[in-house]
Design a protein around this motif. Structure first.
Motif, PDB file in Angstrom:
ATOM      1  N   ARG A 347       1.183  -1.663  -0.061  1.00 59.29           N
ATOM      2  CA  ARG A 347      -0.033   0.152   0.097  1.00 59.29           C
ATOM      3  C   ARG A 347       0.879   0.836   0.300  1.00 59.29           C
ATOM      4  NH1 ARG A 347      -4.290   1.354   4.521  1.00 59.29           N
ATOM      5  NH2 ARG A 347      -5.202   3.508   4.206  1.00 59.29           N
ATOM      6  N   SER A 349       2.436   4.730   0.797  1.00 55.19           N
ATOM      7  CA  SER A 349       3.068   4.987   2.092  1.00 55.19           C
ATOM      8  C   SER A 349       2.219   6.889   2.172  1.00 55.19           C
ATOM      9  CB  SER A 349       4.271   5.096   2.876  1.00 55.19           C
ATOM     10  OG  SER A 349       4.563   5.929   3.485  1.00 55.19           O
ATOM     11  N   ARG A 350       1.638   6.678   3.411  1.00 55.24           N
ATOM     12  CA  ARG A 350       0.866   7.906   3.189  1.00 55.24           C
ATOM     13  C   ARG A 350       1.413   9.204   4.264  1.00 55.24           C
ATOM     14  NH1 ARG A 350      -2.341   8.468   7.433  1.00 55.24           N
ATOM     15  NH2 ARG A 350      -2.690  10.892   6.938  1.00 55.24           N
ATOM     16  N   PHE A 351       3.017   8.509   4.057  1.00 54.98           N
ATOM     17  CA  PHE A 351       4.316   9.899   4.388  1.00 54.98           C
ATOM     18  C   PHE A 351       6.180   8.895   4.616  1.00 54.98           C
ATOM     19  CE2 PHE A 351       1.919   7.331   7.785  1.00 54.98           C
ATOM     20  CZ  PHE A 351       2.931   6.030   7.923  1.00 54.98           C
ATOM     21  N   GLN A 355       6.441   8.765  -0.732  1.00 51.76           N
ATOM     22  CA  GLN A 355       4.927   9.452  -0.531  1.00 51.76           C
ATOM     23  C   GLN A 355       4.669   8.430  -1.485  1.00 51.76           C
ATOM     24  OE1 GLN A 355       4.313  13.389   0.212  1.00 51.76           O
ATOM     25  NE2 GLN A 355       2.251  12.673   2.047  1.00 51.76           N
ATOM     26  N   HIS A 363      -3.096   5.155  -1.121  1.00 54.50           N
ATOM     27  CA  HIS A 363      -3.261   5.542   0.022  1.00 54.50           C
ATOM     28  C   HIS A 363      -4.095   4.938   0.811  1.00 54.50           C
ATOM     29  CE1 HIS A 363      -0.643   8.350  -2.094  1.00 54.50           C
ATOM     30  NE2 HIS A 363       0.053   8.294  -1.205  1.00 54.50           N
TER      31      HIS A 363
END
Lengths: 672, 672, 672
Positions: A347, A349-351, A355, A363
Motif C-alpha cells: 500500500r 505510504s501516506r508519509f 510518499q 494511499h
C-alpha cells in the motif's frame, strides 16, 4: 548456459509483496493479509527499514509487533523474508555518533534525513550492525514462517571519510605489499605523486581534481570490496544462527555500476533485484538485459524482490502502469529466470520521502485496477505454477560484463559521447530484436558452452582473462571484441604494447591510430564481405574510429571518409578452431542488425522465432522440453506466425499458424 | 471585494522616489531635492541600507547627515519613509560575530560581501537589531517630516544554522507538544526516522537528501514564522516610540514564494512591494497578478515602494524601459490598488553590487528621457489626484492563494513540469484576457462577496478551509478546484481518504487513478456540455490527468486517448445553492478561455469591456462611481469600441465609440 | 610594429620536444635521444614536474638520474631547458603542510591529487620553493648543455585562503594608504560595507554573493600580482646562480584571462606559450590571435613551449591531428613570431591524469605517422633555418588588449551574451580574413608606429591611457573604440561623467542611453557613409546598443528599429591630425568586414594578399626583405593568384600567377 547453483531456494514459486505493517494501524493488518491471500500471494518481505521499531532505544528490543504481523500473515499462508534492518539507522544512533555519517566525493559529510547515510567501514557502525543482526537472527532463526533474509537494502554509494581513507591505505598495503610497487604500478612519478608513506595516499575526492587513474580504479575496487565485507559480516551471523534460511540481497539491475556485482553475488544463496520497468521507459530490451544481467551474476535463477506495482517517484510521480503491464512484466521476469516475484509495495505510504512511490493499493487502501490485475496474475500462476517450476534459461550466446571496465570508464570515458552501458546495450539489443537468448557473464567465467561470445570494450585485460578467451576461441568459439579492448593493465595503466595489447594475437590486427570523434562527428562504413554488403551496403559510424592494420586478419568493413578512408574498421581473424571479430567503431542499428545476423549464421545459432519488433520471444527449458514465452510489449494486437503446433499454458488452448497476441498480452507455449 | 483596512495611511496619494543621499556629495543634495520637487514628488524613502553611516562604530551614532538630508528634502515638500537599517549589517558587526552569518540549505555558511547575510534567529543579531531600531525610533519618532517606516528590506532566504536548528526544535515542541504526536503526524516510522529526543530532529539540509515531507513543510513554516517574529520585534519598538507613523515592509509580488505573505502582512499598516516589470518581461498579466496578490494580502490598497525606473541588473544590464512604459506601469499599479508609487532609485549608483540597477537619473546625474517621463506623470497626477484618491478596487471573482501549498509543491512538485505559480497564472490570465477583475485572497478568508471562486490545486486542506468553501458554495457560490486538491493533511501526509479527500463531498467525485505525464506527454480533451463544445470541441491536456469517477457530479469534459479515453476529466457538481467545478488536468489557452467564459456566465459576472489582447482594462470605484482604466501594453496604437460615453480624466476630453489608444497609452474613463 | 627586445635568446632556431625520461626505463633513453636527433630536434624541455624525483625525501636531493638523461640527450646534440619543479609539490610536502593547499572561490580547500594545488602566497611553500630552486640552480648553473629555465608551469588559479586574505589586506593597505580612501574609491557606503579595520575586508568568495566590483577587481589584480611576485622570487635565485641562462614561463595564449600577462611577461627574457590548436578547433584565426597576443606581451619573438603533437585529453581523448596539420601549425607559429617550437610531448604517458594527452609517439613508443610528419618538418627546418632566422613580424595595425578590462568583465559581463574575448576576436577576425597583420599590445604602450589602432570596449580608463590615445590620434592615427569604453575608473566605479567618460573628447559624442538586448534581441543597422553603404546597405546588430548623440562627430551608421531608429550607432570624429571611430554596438560578420575595409583604406594599410577564406597569409621581414607565408588550413587544395614572381623556400621553386597550395600545405615566398 546458466547452470542452477545449489542453494537454499526450494522449488516453490514465490509470489508476494513488500509490506510495511508498521506504517498502518494493527486493526488493518488482518484485512491486508486476507487481501494478499486473495491475490494469490505466498510470500511477504518485511522490516528492512524497521530498525527504530525493533530497537526504539539503544539496547531496548521490541519484537512483539513484528511477531504479531508475522503471525497474522502466516495464518493466511504467507512465508516471510526479513530485512536485516541496517539500511536505516535510527536518529538516536546517528545523533550519538556523527562520525558514522558517510562523506560524499566532494568531501562533504551527509546529514540525517534519508536512508543508508552511514559509512560502511565505520567500526562503531559495525558494532551496531553486529548487535542488531544478532538480535534479529536469534529471535527469528527458528521461526517456522520465516524462510530467509535480505541483507540491508540496495547497496551503493561510496564513502570518502577519513575512516575510509585509512581503510583504503590498508587495503592498498595488502594489495601491493610495498609503496615501491604501488608507485610503479600507478605511475605516480607522473606529476610528482610518488608516495613515501601510506598515510599520504589521498582519496580521489573531487576537490583533488582529475585523479590518477590507477588510484581512482583501486578506490572504486576498495569500495566494492568494502560492501562485500560488510555483507559478509552480516552473513556470518545469519549463517550461524539461521542455518536453514536463505540469504539474498536486492541488486539494482544492469544500469547500476557502482559496485562489483559479481563479487557481491558470490556468497549469496541467490540474487534478488528491484525491477522498475517505468524507470526504463518500459523498454523491453532494457528490462530484458537487466534480468539477464541478474541471472548471470550467479548463473542461476533469481528473485525480483521489488517489482513495480504502481507509479514510482519521490518528489515527482511517475506515469502509471497501463492495464496489462504488471502482468506482462511478471511473465517477462519469469521467462528470463525469475523464481520469485515480490511486488513493491503493498500500500502506498501516506508519509515519508517515498510518499509517491505507489504500491498495489493507493494511499486510501482501497483495492482498485492494479490490485485486480495482480490478482489475475495470482490466479494464473496458481494454475501454471507446476508447469513452469524448475524451468531454466538456456542461451548459446554470452556477453561478457566487467565491473572493472565499468569503473575504468567512469573515471575516463575516453569520449564524452561514449558510455560503456549504452555500447553494451547496442549489441544486446541487436540480439534481443532477433529473439536470441543471451547470458551475461564475467569474462573470467567458463565459456565452453557458448557458440558466440561478445565482449564489448574489454578494456582492462589480464593474462587470466586473455587465456580464458584464447581457450574459448581455440576450441572453436566465435568471439567479438571491440575498440578500446586490451588498452589497460590491471593497474589502469595503458599497456606497453601495440593495441589491442594482449588481445593482438587473438584478433590478428594492430590498431595503428584512433580518432575520437567530437560532437556530431561521423564517418562512413562499408562492408566488404559479400554476405554483409548484401544486407547493408553503406552505413555510418560515430564516437570512435580505430584505424586498423590487419596482421593476418581479413577486412570485414572499412571506413569511407576522412584521411583513413579505405582503412579497416572491422576485421575477422581465424584462431585455432575459432575466430575473432574485431569491431573498431560504433555503428548504427542497421549495422548491428546485419553484423549480428552474420555472426549468428557463422556460429550456428538459431533465433527462437521471427516476430515484429514489439513481440519479445524468450525460452525456458524444463525436463528437456521448451517453454516459449511470447510477450507483446505494444498496446495494440500483434500477429505472429507459428510454424509448429503449440499449446498455450495460460489459456490451455492449442495455437498454430497466424496467431494474434493482444496488446500487452502473453502466450506461454509448449510444443504439443 | 477588497475592503479597505483601517490604517495609518492618509488619503494623500504619495508619489516619490528611493534616495541614497549617502552615495553623493552633500553639495548635490539641494539640486536633487529641487529636481524631485519639479518631478512632482512628495515622498522619499531613505536609509534602509545606511546602518554603517548611522552607526559607523559600535555604539557611536551619527544622525546629523541624515537629519540634514531630511531637512533639505523636507524644504522641497517631501515626506520621508525611513528604513530600519537592519537589511545591511556593517562589517564591524559581522566580523565581530561570525556566528551571525546565515547558513545555506547546503550547510555552507555565507561570508561577507552582499546584504541580509544574517541569521534572523540569532540572539546576538537580535540584540543589535533592537538597539539600532530603538535609536532610530527615538531620534525620528517625533520628526515632522517623517511619516512612516519600512522594516528591513525584501525579507527572504531561509537560514539553516545550528541556532535555527534549536529554534526549529523548540518551535516543533510548541506545535506538537510531544514527540509521539510529531512522529505520528510526520510518519517518521518511514525509514526509521522516529525521533526519541527533540535535539535529534535535523534541518532539511540538501546534504540530508530528499527529506520527509512533513519535516520540510514545517521547517518552511518555521522560517516564515521566524520572519514574522523578527518583523514584530522591530514593530514593537516602533509602535511604542513612533505611534503616529505607519509601518510597512516591501514585499516581492506574486512569484516570490519563500515566506508566508499573509502572515507577514497581517500586523503591518499596509503592504508595499517592489515592482520591476522588466523582470516580468513587461507582461501585462504577470504585472497585474502581482499587484492583485499584494492588494489581497490585507485586502486593501498598497504602495509600490520600488517602482522600476530604468534598466535593472547586477552583473548584467537589463533592457531599458521603452518610452511611455514608466507611465503605463504607474497607471497600471494605481488601477490595481496602488496608493503610493515610489521609484527605485533616484540616481544610478556609481559603485556597489547594484552598479547597473539604474535609477531615474543615470550615473552622471543628468536628467534625460526617463526623468522627463517621470515628470510628465507627476504633472498628470497633480491634476487627477483628487479624482482618484480614495478609489477602491472591486472584484466579483476571487482566486485562493495558499503559501502552505506553495511550500508543499516546493518540496514535492508532483510532476517536474508542474509549477504551482504557472498553473495559478493560467486561470488568472484567462480572466485577465477577458478584462475581469480578480481578488487574490487566502483560502481562510471571507468569500461571501464573490460570485466565482477559483482554488487551483488546493493541496493541503483542513476542516477550517473546507468548511469555509462549503459555506460559500452552499450559499450559492461557484467554486472551481483542480487536480491535486485535497491530497494532503496539514502535516503534509496524504489523506487517508479517496481523493479529493475532504473536498469529495463538495465536488461529488472520486479520483480513482491519476496519470502523471512525462516529458511531452499529452492526452486529448473533449467537452460534453453543449455550451462549451460549441466554443471548443477538442483540445489537449498535459502534465497530469486525474481519472474521475462521478459520484453525483455531471461530466463536463472527458479524455479522448489512452486507456482512460472516455473517462471524466472535468466535472460539475451541485451543492447547496451553488456548484463546484473540478478540473482534473491542465489544458491549453483555448481550454481555459472557454471554461472561463462558461464559468462567468454561470456566475453572472460581466467582463468590463471586450478589447484586443494588448489592451488591459481595470476598474476602480469611488463614491459609487466607476473609473475605467484602459492600458495599451503594445507599442502600436490599438482600437477599442466604447458603447457608452465617457470622459478621459487625463485629457479631460469626451470619448465614445471607436477610440484609439496610442502605443503604451492610457485612458482613465468615467461615465459622463 | 613589434620591436625585438634584447634577451638571452640566441639567433638559433630551436626545435624540440618536452620529454619525461623519469616516466620510462633508462634503457629506453638512448633510443629516444636517437629518434629525437633523427627528427631534427636540438632542444628538450625537462623536469618541470619532477620534484619528487629530485627531492624524494625532504632535503635529500638526487640529481644523478637527471644528469644522466641530460648527458644522453646532450650527446645527440640537444640543448636543455629545465623546469623549476615547483608546479607539482610531492605528497610528503603537502601532507606535512596541509595549510599550503589552495582554497577555491567557493571557500573549499583543494586536496591532493592533481598539480599546482598550492597557495602561492603561503610562506611555508615559499620556503620550499626557494630551497628547491636554489638546489636546481646551483646544480645546473654551469652545465654546458643547459641553456635556460621555465618557471613553474602554466601559472593560473586564484587562491582564497586565509593567508591570501591577509596578504590581500596588506596589498590594499599599500595601494590605498588609508581605509578612508579605500572606502571612498570602492563606494563601500553602498549596502553599509564601510570597513573600519583592514582585517574586516573579505575575499570575494562565492559564499559572499555578488561582490562589490571594486573589491573584486582589486582581488583579481592582487592575485595577478602575487603570481608576478612568486615568479620573481624564483627568478632572483636563477639570475644570481645561472647568469648565462634565459628564463621564460609558459603562458596560455589569448583565451586565458585569469592573470595579467603583460606584468607577468615583463621580467622574463622571452615569453613561451602552450599551443593546442585542436582545443581551438584548429581555427586559423583563433590560433593566430593567440600567437599575436603572445608576441605582443613583450613585443618580441616567443617560443611555443608545448606544441600539440597528438590527440589531447584527460578523461576523454580529443580528435587526432589530420595529416599535414602538425607541419601547418608549426609554420603558422613561425610566421607569427615563434623562434622556438617544442612539441608536447615525446611519448604518450602510460599513466597519470594525462594518460590520454598524446605525444609524438604513442603509449607503445613506436614511431608512426605523427613522428614521420615531425621528422619531415625537422628536415625542412634544417634547410630553411638560416633563411628565416632573425626574421621579425611587422604590423601596421594594433589592437589594444587590457587585462584590467578582462577582469572587470569577468566580474560584470554587462550582458550575459557579451564576452570581451569574443568581441575582441570579431575585430581580429575581420583583419585576419583580409590578411592584415596585427600587433596585440597594451593600451599603455607606444602606438606611434601604427596606422590603425583598435581598442574594443576600453572599459577602465585612466588619464595615462587616455593621454596615450590622444597623443596617437593627434599625430594622425586612426583609432577605433567601442561601446562600454570609458565607463569605469580604476577602482571599477562608473565615472561621474557622460559616457564615454574620459574618451568623450576623442570621440566627439555623448552616449545618452544604452539598451542591453536580451536573449535573441536585435536591431538593424544602416550605413550612411556612401563608401560603406555601397559595401553593405543594411545589416543587424545585437547584444548592446549605445544611443549616441554626436557632439561634433559625424554619423557613420544608424539604427533602423525600435524607439531609437535613426539615432547614431557608429560615428567618426576628427581629432588633431587623426580621427576616432566609435562603434556603439555589435554587428555581424558583414558589418565588420565592410568597416574594416573602410578603416584600412582610411589608414592607408594594404592587406598582404587577397585569398580564399581557407588560406591565411602572414609576413615576416628579414634584412629588409619580406617573407610571405601562405598557409592552407583547408583539407583540399586552394588556388591563390600571385601578382609578382616569388621563390618558395620550402621547395626552392619559383612560383607566380595562379598557384595551387595543397590541402594543409604551406608556401614560404620571397620575392625574386
Amino acid at each position: 548456459m546458466i547452470r542452477h547453483s545449489s542453494s537454499k531456494k526450494d522449488s516453490m514459486f514465490y509470489f508476494g509483496v513488500d509490506y510495511y505493517p508498521e506504517h498502518w494501524p494493527e486493526e488493518r493488518w488482518p484485512d491486508d493479509a486476507r487481501l494478499m491471500a486473495e491475490a494469490g500471494f505466498n510470500v511477504v518481505r518485511l522490516a528492512e527499514f524497521a530498525w527504530s521499531k525493533v530497537e526504539p532505544r539503544e539496547g531496548g528490543y521490541e519484537f512483539s509487533w513484528l511477531d504479531k504481523a508475522i503471525d497474522i500473515l502466516g495464518q493466511q499462508g504467507m512465508k516471510i523474508v526479513l530485512g536485516t534492518l541496517t539500511a536505516s539507522p535510527p536518529p538516536w544512533l546517528m545523533s550519538a555518533h556523527p562520525d558514522t555519517f558517510r562523506v560524499r566525493a566532494d568531501g562533504v559529510r551527509v546529514t540525517f534525513g534519508n536512508r543508508r547515510e552511514y559509512c560502511l567501514n565505520n567500526p562503531v557502525y559495525h558494532d551496531y550492525t553486529r548487535r542488531i543482526v544478532t538480535q534479529m537472527a536469534k529471535h527469528y532463526g527458528d521461526h517456522p514462517t520465516v524462510i530467509g533474509w535480505q541483507i540491508d537494502n540496495e547497496f551503493g554509494d561510496r564513502c570518502y571519510c577519513p575512516v575510509c581513507a585509512r581503510a583504503f591505505q590498508n587495503w592498498l598495503h595488502r594489495r601491493y605489499g610495498s609503496l615501491d610497487t604501488l608507485n610503479q604500478k600507478w605511475g605516480t612519478v607522473f606529476w610528482s605523486h610518488t608516495y613515501t608513506d601510506w598515510s599520504e595516499i589521498p582519496l580521489p575526492l573531487t576537490t583533488g581534481g582529475s585523479p590518477n587513474p590507477g588510484l581512482a580504479l583501486d578506490f572504486f575496487r576498495f569500495s566494492a570490496d568494502s560492501y562485500v565485507a560488510y555483507q559478509q559480516m552480516q552473513m556470518d551471523i545469519l549463517r550461524e544462527k539461521c542455518p536453514k534460511h536463505f540469504i539474498t540481497h536486492n541488486f539494482m539491475g544492469f544500469m547500476y555500476d557502482g559496485l562489483n556485482y559479481h563479487a557481491l553475488a558470490e556468497p549469496l544463496d541467490f540474487v534478488s533485484w528491484d525491477n522498475y520497468p517505468l524507470m526504463m521507459n518500459a523498454d523491453a530490451a532494457r528490462m530484458a538485459i537487466a534480468h539477464d544481467t541478474m541471472r548471470g551474476l550467479k548463473r542461476s535463477g533469481f528473485w525480483v524482490m521489488e517489482e513495480q506495482s504502481g507509479p514510482h517517484g519521490w518528489e515527482n510521480v511517475g506515469p502509471t502502469p497501463r492495464p496489462g503491464e504488471l502482468r506482462l512484466w511478471v511473465y517477462q521476469a519469469i521467462s528470463h529466470g525469475a523464481e520469485g516475484i515480490v511486488f513493491f509495495r503493498w500500500r502506498t505510504s501516506r508519509f515519508g520521502t517515498e510518499q509517491y512511490w505507489h504500491g498495489i493499493l493507493d494511499h486510501d487502501g482501497i483495492p482498485r485496477r492494479r490490485y485486480q490485475e495482480v490478482k489475475r496474475i495470482g490466479e494464473e500462476l496458481k494454475r501454471i505454477r507446476n508447469m513452469i517450476a524448475g524451468s531454466r534459461c538456456r542461451a548459446e550466446v554470452a556477453m561478457l560484463l566487467s565491473y572493472d571496465d565499468r569503473f575504468a570508464f567512469q573515471i575516463q570515458s575516453n569520449n564524452s559521447r561514449f558510455s560503456y552501458s549504452d555500447h553494451f546495450q547496442l549489441y544486446y539489443e541487436a540480439l534481443h530484436r532477433l529473439n536470441v537468448p543471451v547470458d551475461i557473464v564475467s569474462p573470467r567465467g567458463d565459456l565452453s558452452d557458448y557458440k558466440l561470445v561478445i565482449a564489448p570494450t574489454l578494456h582492462i585485460t589480464s593474462e587470466e582473462i586473455v587465456s580464458n578467451l584464447q581457450r574459448y576461441v581455440e576450441q572453436g568459439g566465435v568471439l567479438v571484441i571491440t575498440f578500446r579492448s586490451g588498452v589497460k593493465d590491471e593497474a589502469n595503466a595503458v599497456v606497453n604494447l601495440p593495441l589491442p595489447g594482449l588481445l593482438a594475437d587473438l584478433s590478428g590486427i594492430e590498431v595503428v591510430e584512433y580518432d575520437s570523434l567530437l560532437a556530431d562527428g561521423r564517418n562512413g562504413l562499408e562492408f566488404v564481405i559479400p554476405r554483409l554488403s548484401t544486407m547493408v551496403r553503406k552505413t555510418s559510424c560515430e564516437v570512435w574510429c580505430d584505424i586498423i592494420e590487419p596482421k593476418g586478419a581479413e577486412v570485414v568493413a572499412r571506413y569511407t571518409e576522412d584521411y583513413y578512408a579505405g582503412r579497416a574498421a572491422v576485421t575477422q581473424n581465424n584462431y585455432g578452431l575459432g575466430e575473432t571479430i574485431y569491431v573498431g567503431t560504433i555503428g548504427d542499428v542497421a549495422f548491428y542488425h546485419a553484423l549480428m545476423r552474420w555472426l549468428l549464421e557463422k556460429a550456428g545459432v538459431e533465433p527462437l522465432l521471427a516476430t515484429s519488433r514489439a513481440v519479445e520471444v524468450t525460452a525456458k527449458e524444463r525436463d528437456g522440453r521448451a517453454l516459449l514465452f511470447l510477450l507483446n510489449h505494444a498496446s495494440q494486437d500483434e500477429e505472429v506466425e507459428l510454424e509448429k503446433r503449440y499449446r498455450d499454458l495460460l489459456t490451455d488452448k492449442a495455437v498454430e499458424g497466424e496467431t494474434t497476441i493482444p496488446g500487452k498480452g502473453v502466450l506461454i507455449l509448449t510444443q504439443e
